[in-house]
Design a protein around this motif. Structure first.
Motif, short mmCIF file in Angstrom:
data_model
loop_
_atom_site.label_atom_id
_atom_site.label_comp_id
_atom_site.label_asym_id
_atom_site.label_seq_id
_atom_site.Cartn_x
_atom_site.Cartn_y
_atom_site.Cartn_z
N TRP A 1 18.91 24.42 25.69
CA TRP A 1 18.00 24.12 27.01
C TRP A 1 17.03 22.98 26.40
O TRP A 1 16.09 23.39 25.32
CB TRP A 1 17.31 24.99 27.66
N ILE B 1 19.55 25.69 37.48
CA ILE B 1 20.12 25.74 36.41
C ILE B 1 21.48 26.54 36.15
O ILE B 1 21.26 27.82 36.31
CB ILE B 1 18.99 26.18 35.34
N GLU C 1 24.23 27.61 23.16
CA GLU C 1 23.65 27.03 24.23
C GLU C 1 22.22 26.43 23.82
O GLU C 1 21.29 27.40 23.15
CB GLU C 1 23.39 27.98 25.53
N GLN D 1 12.82 17.80 34.39
CA GLN D 1 14.37 18.26 34.56
C GLN D 1 14.53 18.96 33.12
O GLN D 1 13.93 19.20 32.27
CB GLN D 1 15.13 17.02 34.48
N VAL D 2 15.69 19.90 33.40
CA VAL D 2 16.29 20.72 32.22
C VAL D 2 17.35 20.11 31.91
O VAL D 2 18.50 20.21 32.93
CB VAL D 2 16.05 22.18 32.69
N THR D 3 17.94 19.92 30.77
CA THR D 3 19.20 19.42 30.27
C THR D 3 19.83 20.79 29.75
O THR D 3 19.09 21.38 28.81
CB THR D 3 19.18 18.66 29.24
N VAL D 4 20.96 21.26 29.89
CA VAL D 4 21.64 22.30 29.31
C VAL D 4 22.90 21.76 28.79
O VAL D 4 23.78 21.11 29.15
CB VAL D 4 21.97 23.27 30.54
N VAL E 1 13.85 21.14 27.95
CA VAL E 1 12.92 21.36 29.34
C VAL E 1 11.90 20.05 29.16
O VAL E 1 10.97 20.07 28.19
CB VAL E 1 12.18 22.77 29.31
N SER F 1 23.74 28.22 33.32
CA SER F 1 23.73 28.42 32.03
C SER F 1 25.16 29.38 31.88
O SER F 1 25.56 30.25 32.19
CB SER F 1 22.85 29.65 31.88
N PHE G 1 19.40 18.94 34.97
CA PHE G 1 19.14 19.51 36.51
C PHE G 1 17.47 19.19 36.81
O PHE G 1 16.70 19.35 35.86
CB PHE G 1 19.33 21.16 36.48
N THR H 1 15.69 28.02 39.25
CA THR H 1 15.61 26.57 39.62
C THR H 1 14.52 25.97 38.59
O THR H 1 13.56 26.45 38.16
CB THR H 1 15.38 26.35 41.05
N VAL H 2 14.98 24.63 38.83
CA VAL H 2 13.74 23.75 38.00
C VAL H 2 12.52 23.76 38.61
O VAL H 2 11.42 23.77 37.94
CB VAL H 2 14.42 22.27 37.68
#
Length: 198
Positions: A146, A177, A144, A154-157, A148, A179, A171, A188-189
């Motif tokens: 992330w 988020i 995984e 925003q956060v891409t996972v 940021v 995971s 997100f 949360t973001v």
């Protein structure tokens, strides 16, 4: 006057290198490249994520490293670093014994459970985190990743499936988020980006 070119280091030679400083280096084409200090915002976000993950009860705090865990990664393109220092790394239990002398996870070790990069401003940094590091972490088998993004807030996972990263989601704002590795995590973001002094 004749000058000699310094000898290029193998990764094993780099691991044995000591200069009696706290400097962090990337090994690029056999040469040591000094890394600059972290920016204030990147450091704060990494520390906030450390606090959030540690207080969740899902991860023992000793298995969370910010800025100090070094990963050996495959060099996929000319000029790429053979090692990276992610902003945050969640280690596996077996890494605790494997990294007592040096907090470096080599390609012979199991990959960490999660890696997080906080994107610094600028085109070069964005390309490095979204593309080059992403490809290296994918090839390393990190389940995984992330990203940021402080500019987009925003956060891409990304999650590894059959050897390739697939996007779990991008997100933003009020979004929680998701995971796959830590499904019970509640974060949360907005919490990440409103946790500072502003």
């Amino acid at each position: 006057m004749v000058t000699t070119q310094p000898q290029k280091l193998t990764f094993e030679e780099y691991l044995a290198y000591e200069d009696d400083t706290e400097n962090r280096y990337e090994l690029i084409d056999g040469e040591l490249v000094l890394l600059p200090p972290e920016s204030g915002i990147n450091d704060w976000i990494a520390r906030y994520l450390f606090f959030s993950l540690a207080s969740s009860g899902l991860i023992p705090p000793p298995l969370i490293a910010i800025h100090t865990c070094e990963l050996q990664v495959p060099v996929l393109q000319p000029g790429e670093a053979a090692n990276r220092y992610p902003d945050l790394v969640v280690l596996r239990q077996e890494h605790w014994e494997l990294t007592q002398k040096r907090l470096t996870i080599t390609l012979e070790m199991p990959p960490p459970r999660l890696v997080v990069e906080v994107v610094s401003p600028g085109k070069t940094s964005r390309e490095r985190d979204y593309q080059r590091k992403c490809a290296q972490y994918e090839a390393t088998g990190i389940p995984e990743y992330w990203i940021v993004d402080t500019q987009q807030e925003q956060v891409t996972v990304l999650c590894l499936e059959e050897g390739r990263y697939i996007e779990v989601g991008v997100f933003g704002q009020e979004a929680a988020i998701i995971s796959p590795t830590f499904a019970q995590l509640k974060l949360t973001v907005k919490q990440i980006f409103s946790s500072g002094l502003g």
